[in-house]
Design a protein around this motif. Structure first.
Motif, PDB file in Angstrom:
ATOM      1  N   GLN A  10     -38.486 -12.206  -5.132  1.00  0.00           N
ATOM      2  CA  GLN A  10     -37.556 -13.304  -4.868  1.00  0.00           C
ATOM      3  C   GLN A  10     -36.318 -12.839  -3.951  1.00  0.00           C
ATOM      4  OE1 GLN A  10     -35.264 -15.101  -8.352  1.00  0.00           O
ATOM      5  NE2 GLN A  10     -36.145 -17.160  -7.595  1.00  0.00           N
ATOM      6  N   ALA A  11     -35.897 -11.641  -4.385  1.00  0.00           N
ATOM      7  CA  ALA A  11     -34.691 -11.085  -3.497  1.00  0.00           C
ATOM      8  C   ALA A  11     -34.985 -10.821  -2.232  1.00  0.00           C
ATOM      9  CB  ALA A  11     -34.300  -9.828  -4.536  1.00  0.00           C
ATOM     10  N   ASN A  12     -36.408 -10.233  -1.936  1.00  0.00           N
ATOM     11  CA  ASN A  12     -36.817 -10.120  -0.640  1.00  0.00           C
ATOM     12  C   ASN A  12     -37.100 -11.493   0.345  1.00  0.00           C
ATOM     13  OD1 ASN A  12     -39.553  -9.774   1.200  1.00  0.00           O
ATOM     14  ND2 ASN A  12     -38.354  -7.940   1.171  1.00  0.00           N
ATOM     15  N   TRP A  13     -37.442 -12.606  -0.296  1.00  0.00           N
ATOM     16  CA  TRP A  13     -37.569 -13.687   0.382  1.00  0.00           C
ATOM     17  C   TRP A  13     -36.293 -14.536   0.598  1.00  0.00           C
ATOM     18  CZ3 TRP A  13     -41.422 -14.957   3.375  1.00  0.00           C
ATOM     19  CH2 TRP A  13     -42.596 -14.379   3.311  1.00  0.00           C
ATOM     20  N   ASP A  14     -35.296 -14.229  -0.385  1.00  0.00           N
ATOM     21  CA  ASP A  14     -34.005 -14.543  -0.161  1.00  0.00           C
ATOM     22  C   ASP A  14     -33.387 -14.002   1.193  1.00  0.00           C
ATOM     23  OD1 ASP A  14     -33.972 -16.534  -2.239  1.00  0.00           O
ATOM     24  OD2 ASP A  14     -32.978 -15.332  -3.525  1.00  0.00           O
ATOM     25  N   ASP A  15     -33.596 -12.830   1.305  1.00  0.00           N
ATOM     26  CA  ASP A  15     -32.971 -12.139   2.227  1.00  0.00           C
ATOM     27  C   ASP A  15     -33.918 -12.701   3.646  1.00  0.00           C
ATOM     28  OD1 ASP A  15     -31.561 -10.321   1.570  1.00  0.00           O
ATOM     29  OD2 ASP A  15     -32.669  -8.254   2.102  1.00  0.00           O
ATOM     30  N   ARG A  16     -35.193 -12.824   3.785  1.00  0.00           N
ATOM     31  CA  ARG A  16     -35.998 -13.158   4.857  1.00  0.00           C
ATOM     32  C   ARG A  16     -35.615 -14.499   5.346  1.00  0.00           C
ATOM     33  NH1 ARG A  16     -41.621 -10.366   5.053  1.00  0.00           N
ATOM     34  NH2 ARG A  16     -41.604  -9.417   3.143  1.00  0.00           N
ATOM     35  N   ALA A  17     -35.137 -15.402   4.388  1.00  0.00           N
ATOM     36  CA  ALA A  17     -34.942 -16.893   4.883  1.00  0.00           C
ATOM     37  C   ALA A  17     -34.068 -16.781   5.900  1.00  0.00           C
ATOM     38  CB  ALA A  17     -34.361 -17.592   3.531  1.00  0.00           C
ATOM     39  N   PRO A  18     -32.654 -16.669   5.957  1.00  0.00           N
ATOM     40  CA  PRO A  18     -31.615 -16.805   6.866  1.00  0.00           C
ATOM     41  C   PRO A  18     -32.141 -16.260   8.196  1.00  0.00           C
ATOM     42  CG  PRO A  18     -30.842 -15.637   5.236  1.00  0.00           C
ATOM     43  CD  PRO A  18     -32.058 -15.989   4.817  1.00  0.00           C
ATOM     44  N   LEU A  19     -32.803 -15.219   8.165  1.00  0.00           N
ATOM     45  CA  LEU A  19     -32.991 -14.509   9.337  1.00  0.00           C
ATOM     46  C   LEU A  19     -34.240 -15.319   9.905  1.00  0.00           C
ATOM     47  CD1 LEU A  19     -33.179 -10.661   8.022  1.00  0.00           C
ATOM     48  CD2 LEU A  19     -31.606 -11.866   9.503  1.00  0.00           C
ATOM     49  N   HIS A  20     -35.333 -15.691   9.204  1.00  0.00           N
ATOM     50  CA  HIS A  20     -36.285 -16.389   9.651  1.00  0.00           C
ATOM     51  C   HIS A  20     -35.702 -17.667  10.179  1.00  0.00           C
ATOM     52  CE1 HIS A  20     -39.906 -14.196   7.205  1.00  0.00           C
ATOM     53  NE2 HIS A  20     -39.192 -13.471   8.151  1.00  0.00           N
ATOM     54  N   ALA A  21     -34.657 -18.316   9.878  1.00  0.00           N
ATOM     55  CA  ALA A  21     -34.226 -19.669  10.208  1.00  0.00           C
ATOM     56  C   ALA A  21     -33.339 -19.540  11.165  1.00  0.00           C
ATOM     57  CB  ALA A  21     -33.744 -20.195   8.890  1.00  0.00           C
ATOM     58  N   ALA A  22     -33.029 -18.516  12.015  1.00  0.00           N
ATOM     59  CA  ALA A  22     -32.034 -18.321  12.865  1.00  0.00           C
ATOM     60  C   ALA A  22     -32.191 -19.299  13.950  1.00  0.00           C
ATOM     61  CB  ALA A  22     -32.181 -16.866  13.368  1.00  0.00           C
ATOM     62  N   ARG A  23     -31.324 -19.903  14.629  1.00  0.00           N
ATOM     63  CA  ARG A  23     -31.217 -20.516  15.713  1.00  0.00           C
ATOM     64  C   ARG A  23     -31.350 -19.987  17.164  1.00  0.00           C
ATOM     65  NH1 ARG A  23     -31.645 -23.120  11.038  1.00  0.00           N
ATOM     66  NH2 ARG A  23     -31.040 -25.449  11.050  1.00  0.00           N
ATOM     67  N   ASP A  24     -31.458 -18.624  17.148  1.00  0.00           N
ATOM     68  CA  ASP A  24     -31.106 -17.931  18.328  1.00  0.00           C
ATOM     69  C   ASP A  24     -32.525 -17.427  19.165  1.00  0.00           C
ATOM     70  OD1 ASP A  24     -32.059 -16.043  16.700  1.00  0.00           O
ATOM     71  OD2 ASP A  24     -30.315 -14.658  16.998  1.00  0.00           O
ATOM     72  N   GLY A  25     -33.733 -18.189  18.456  1.00  0.00           N
ATOM     73  CA  GLY A  25     -35.029 -17.693  19.157  1.00  0.00           C
ATOM     74  C   GLY A  25     -35.700 -16.664  18.519  1.00  0.00           C
ATOM     75  N   SER A  26     -34.995 -15.871  17.564  1.00  0.00           N
ATOM     76  CA  SER A  26     -35.758 -15.038  16.746  1.00  0.00           C
ATOM     77  C   SER A  26     -36.409 -15.805  15.422  1.00  0.00           C
ATOM     78  CB  SER A  26     -34.744 -13.826  16.486  1.00  0.00           C
ATOM     79  OG  SER A  26     -33.675 -14.432  15.420  1.00  0.00           O
TER      80      SER A  26
END
Length: 277
Positions: A10-26
């Motif tokens: 759960q902590a790992n996916w909490d970390d991933r979520a905002p990075l995966h949802a970035a609006r900058d193309g990443s």
């Protein structure tokens, strides 16, 4: 799932979520979903001929992460609820749906507790996408949840990485090596990796994860024993991410296939099962 394994994942996916949802193309490149109201995720688009017409169906997307597949199902006309155990993933999914204008609801829950937070026997479609069931210790328990959510006549639709692929060692780049368990084991495989499977602008802070493989036979048998009928099972020679770095070629449409040994092993599959009307 033990508390230790669950908390780490759960902590790992909490970390991933905002990075995966970035609006900058990443990450997942979610800006496309905001800019293009008809855009679909690569995973959903790949299976459109097998998915069929889902307009008007009541659907639930289990382990939905940040909601790109969930929104895609909604854009095909379904009334969709997404469910995920990561609070950050659910928050990002809601933000994405709000920004894109899609009418999708999201619920935070462990998938194995879904019957306690969602209406039972109420969904025409249960959908789950790539990289979901490897986080579950017991495939039979999951199959029971799926059967409990489906309305009579409803269908499960799953596109998932093949258990043969999960058994391969991706760190060995000069050939294909089966190294990890193909069959379900009580004890999980432990990983420690600060990188995600898509390009991100920062490293992960919660790096430990725990995964379980489930053989294709175990998955199919669990669904049958839960009262479902297998209607379709198609194995594919590609997956929607570079699962074996240095050995794959990107195809049009976002699928990755083996470069030198294309076709020697299944890399993913699509399965559809139904509940008796």
């Amino acid at each position: 799932m033990t508390n230790e394994y669950f908390a780490a994942n759960q902590a790992n996916w909490d970390d991933r979520a905002p990075l995966h949802a970035a609006r900058d193309g990443s990450g997942y490149g979610v800006q496309e979903f905001i800019d293009a109201p008809t855009a679909l995720s690569d995973v959903v688009r790949f299976d459109l001929p097998r998915l069929g017409d889902i307009a008007g169906k009541r659907a639930v997307h289990l382990q939905c992460h940040i909601g790109t597949d969930t929104i895609s199902l909604s854009r095909l006309g379904a009334f969709v609820t997404g469910l995920d155990f990561s609070g950050e993933s659910v928050a990002e999914a809601r933000r994405l749906a709000a920004d894109s204008g899609d009418n999708v609801s999201f619920v935070q829950s462990d998938v194995l507790e879904a019957l306690s937070v969602l209406p039972n026997a109420a969904f025409d479609l249960v959908f789950t996408g790539v990289g979901a069931i490897c986080w579950l210790p017991n495939i039979r328990e999951w199959a029971g949840v799926v059967a409990g959510l489906l309305a009579p006549g409803g269908s499960l639709f799953i596109r998932e990485a093949h258990p043969i692929l999960w058994a391969m060692d991706e760190s060995l780049t000069d050939d294909l090596f089966l190294r990890f368990p193909y069959f379900e084991h009580t004890e999980p495989l432990e990983w420690d990796d600060e990188q995600s499977y898509v390009p991100t602008t920062a490293a992960l802070q919660s790096t430990k994860t725990y995964e379980w493989n489930h053989s294709l036979g175990e998955i199919v048998t669990a669904l049958i024993d839960s009262g479902l009928r297998i209607d379709l099972l198609v194995e594919h020679d590609s997956v929607p991410w570079e699962a074996l770095p240095g050995q794959m070629t990107l195809r049009e449409g976002g699928e990755w296939a083996l470069s030198e040994r294309s076709g020697v092993a299944p890399l993913s599959y699509t399965l559809r099962a139904s509940k008796q009307a």
